[in-house]
Design a protein around this motif. Sequence first.
Motif, PDB file in Angstrom:
ATOM      1  N   ARG A  10       0.862  -1.184   0.000  1.00 32.37           N
ATOM      2  CA  ARG A  10       0.000   0.000   0.000  1.00 32.37           C
ATOM      3  C   ARG A  10       0.898   1.233   0.000  1.00 32.37           C
ATOM      4  O   ARG A  10       1.763   1.363   0.865  1.00 32.37           O
ATOM      5  CB  ARG A  10      -0.916   0.012   1.219  1.00 32.37           C
ATOM      6  N   ALA A  11       0.688   2.119  -0.945  1.00 33.77           N
ATOM      7  CA  ALA A  11       1.546   3.292  -1.106  1.00 33.77           C
ATOM      8  C   ALA A  11       0.800   4.555  -0.703  1.00 33.77           C
ATOM      9  O   ALA A  11      -0.340   4.779  -1.124  1.00 33.77           O
ATOM     10  CB  ALA A  11       2.023   3.418  -2.553  1.00 33.77           C
ATOM     11  N   THR A  12       1.445   5.362   0.119  1.00 31.39           N
ATOM     12  CA  THR A  12       0.940   6.674   0.493  1.00 31.39           C
ATOM     13  C   THR A  12       2.060   7.683   0.291  1.00 31.39           C
ATOM     14  O   THR A  12       3.164   7.479   0.805  1.00 31.39           O
ATOM     15  CB  THR A  12       0.482   6.713   1.964  1.00 31.39           C
ATOM     16  N   THR A  13       1.799   8.741  -0.447  1.00 29.79           N
ATOM     17  CA  THR A  13       2.833   9.720  -0.774  1.00 29.79           C
ATOM     18  C   THR A  13       2.496  11.080  -0.175  1.00 29.79           C
ATOM     19  O   THR A  13       1.352  11.538  -0.249  1.00 29.79           O
ATOM     20  CB  THR A  13       2.997   9.846  -2.296  1.00 29.79           C
ATOM     21  N   HIS A  14       3.519  11.718   0.407  1.00 29.72           N
ATOM     22  CA  HIS A  14       3.395  13.068   0.953  1.00 29.72           C
ATOM     23  C   HIS A  14       4.526  13.911   0.376  1.00 29.72           C
ATOM     24  O   HIS A  14       5.679  13.455   0.308  1.00 29.72           O
ATOM     25  CB  HIS A  14       3.477  13.060   2.472  1.00 29.72           C
ATOM     26  N   CYS A  15       4.209  15.147   0.001  1.00 30.25           N
ATOM     27  CA  CYS A  15       5.185  16.005  -0.676  1.00 30.25           C
ATOM     28  C   CYS A  15       5.423  17.294   0.104  1.00 30.25           C
ATOM     29  O   CYS A  15       4.545  17.784   0.816  1.00 30.25           O
ATOM     30  CB  CYS A  15       4.693  16.360  -2.083  1.00 30.25           C
ATOM     31  N   VAL A  55       7.924  11.853  -0.245  1.00 34.43           N
ATOM     32  CA  VAL A  55       8.240  10.568   0.359  1.00 34.43           C
ATOM     33  C   VAL A  55       7.037   9.651   0.154  1.00 34.43           C
ATOM     34  O   VAL A  55       5.888  10.050   0.317  1.00 34.43           O
ATOM     35  CB  VAL A  55       8.569  10.704   1.863  1.00 34.43           C
ATOM     36  N   THR A  56       7.312   8.418  -0.247  1.00 30.27           N
ATOM     37  CA  THR A  56       6.277   7.407  -0.416  1.00 30.27           C
ATOM     38  C   THR A  56       6.519   6.301   0.596  1.00 30.27           C
ATOM     39  O   THR A  56       7.590   5.679   0.613  1.00 30.27           O
ATOM     40  CB  THR A  56       6.283   6.819  -1.837  1.00 30.27           C
ATOM     41  N   LEU A  57       5.528   6.074   1.453  1.00 31.03           N
ATOM     42  CA  LEU A  57       5.599   5.008   2.446  1.00 31.03           C
ATOM     43  C   LEU A  57       4.919   3.783   1.846  1.00 31.03           C
ATOM     44  O   LEU A  57       3.716   3.797   1.574  1.00 31.03           O
ATOM     45  CB  LEU A  57       4.913   5.439   3.742  1.00 31.03           C
TER      46      LEU A  57
END
Length: 245
Positions: A145-150, A158-160
């Motif tokens: 599962r990918a979650t990205t914050h910029c 960053v992609t967790l």
Amino acid sequence: STCRDTECVATVSVVDPKNPSGPPALTMVFDYIDGDWLSVREAPDKCKVGDAEVDVTGWSIIALRPRLDGSMSGEYTWATAPALCASKRAVNLAPTSGAGTGTEAADPAAEPPLRASPGAALWGTYTYTQTYPATGEVFPPHDYRATTHCLRTGDRCVTLMSTVDTNNLFVMQYGDRRFTASFPEGDAQCTDGIGKVRQSSRDELPLPQGPQNPIQTLTGKSFQDYTGDCPAQVELDVRIQRIGD
């Protein structure tokens, strides 16, 4: 906080509780996105691995949702690249009254506008696959599962990536129109079963051509270095394929 057109921005000054009237220890900027106040920071950091402290890139993400009574609740997430350390905590804020600290937050109207980033399009569930091009061997795939914050500037993200079954984490970073990931070093045996090597690896995956949101497919390379009794350098093909939300 202040709003302009459809965007709202807020600034927060963090003070030392032992010296509340002193200069801020940290200033944070929050943007109101999809019902949450969101702050994303990137900074050099340290992570303790065993008895050693390792230099890493630290990412801090704070998401706060306002409540009707004026309080806020949400999460604080901290993760490092490479993914050696990570933590997540609940956050609850309540309004206070009194004389205050005497320290004013920076003027939010002076903050530049939030910039969209093409890296933010990496979200959802993806299958990660490595292939050895010399033989065509495909290594066991993993679903993440990918979650990205910029950052507000849009140039870094960053992609967790957490595994669907075990919640193991690896961290990808976006910049210069590509995603990269460095993985923790580890020890391995040579193919003769006797010698030992130290393995390090990193992935590089360029942003696909054309606008995509969400990104459907990333392809690139994994560079693996082995030092020790049987040194070698290996390149693997990497494919990250979206399979759902």
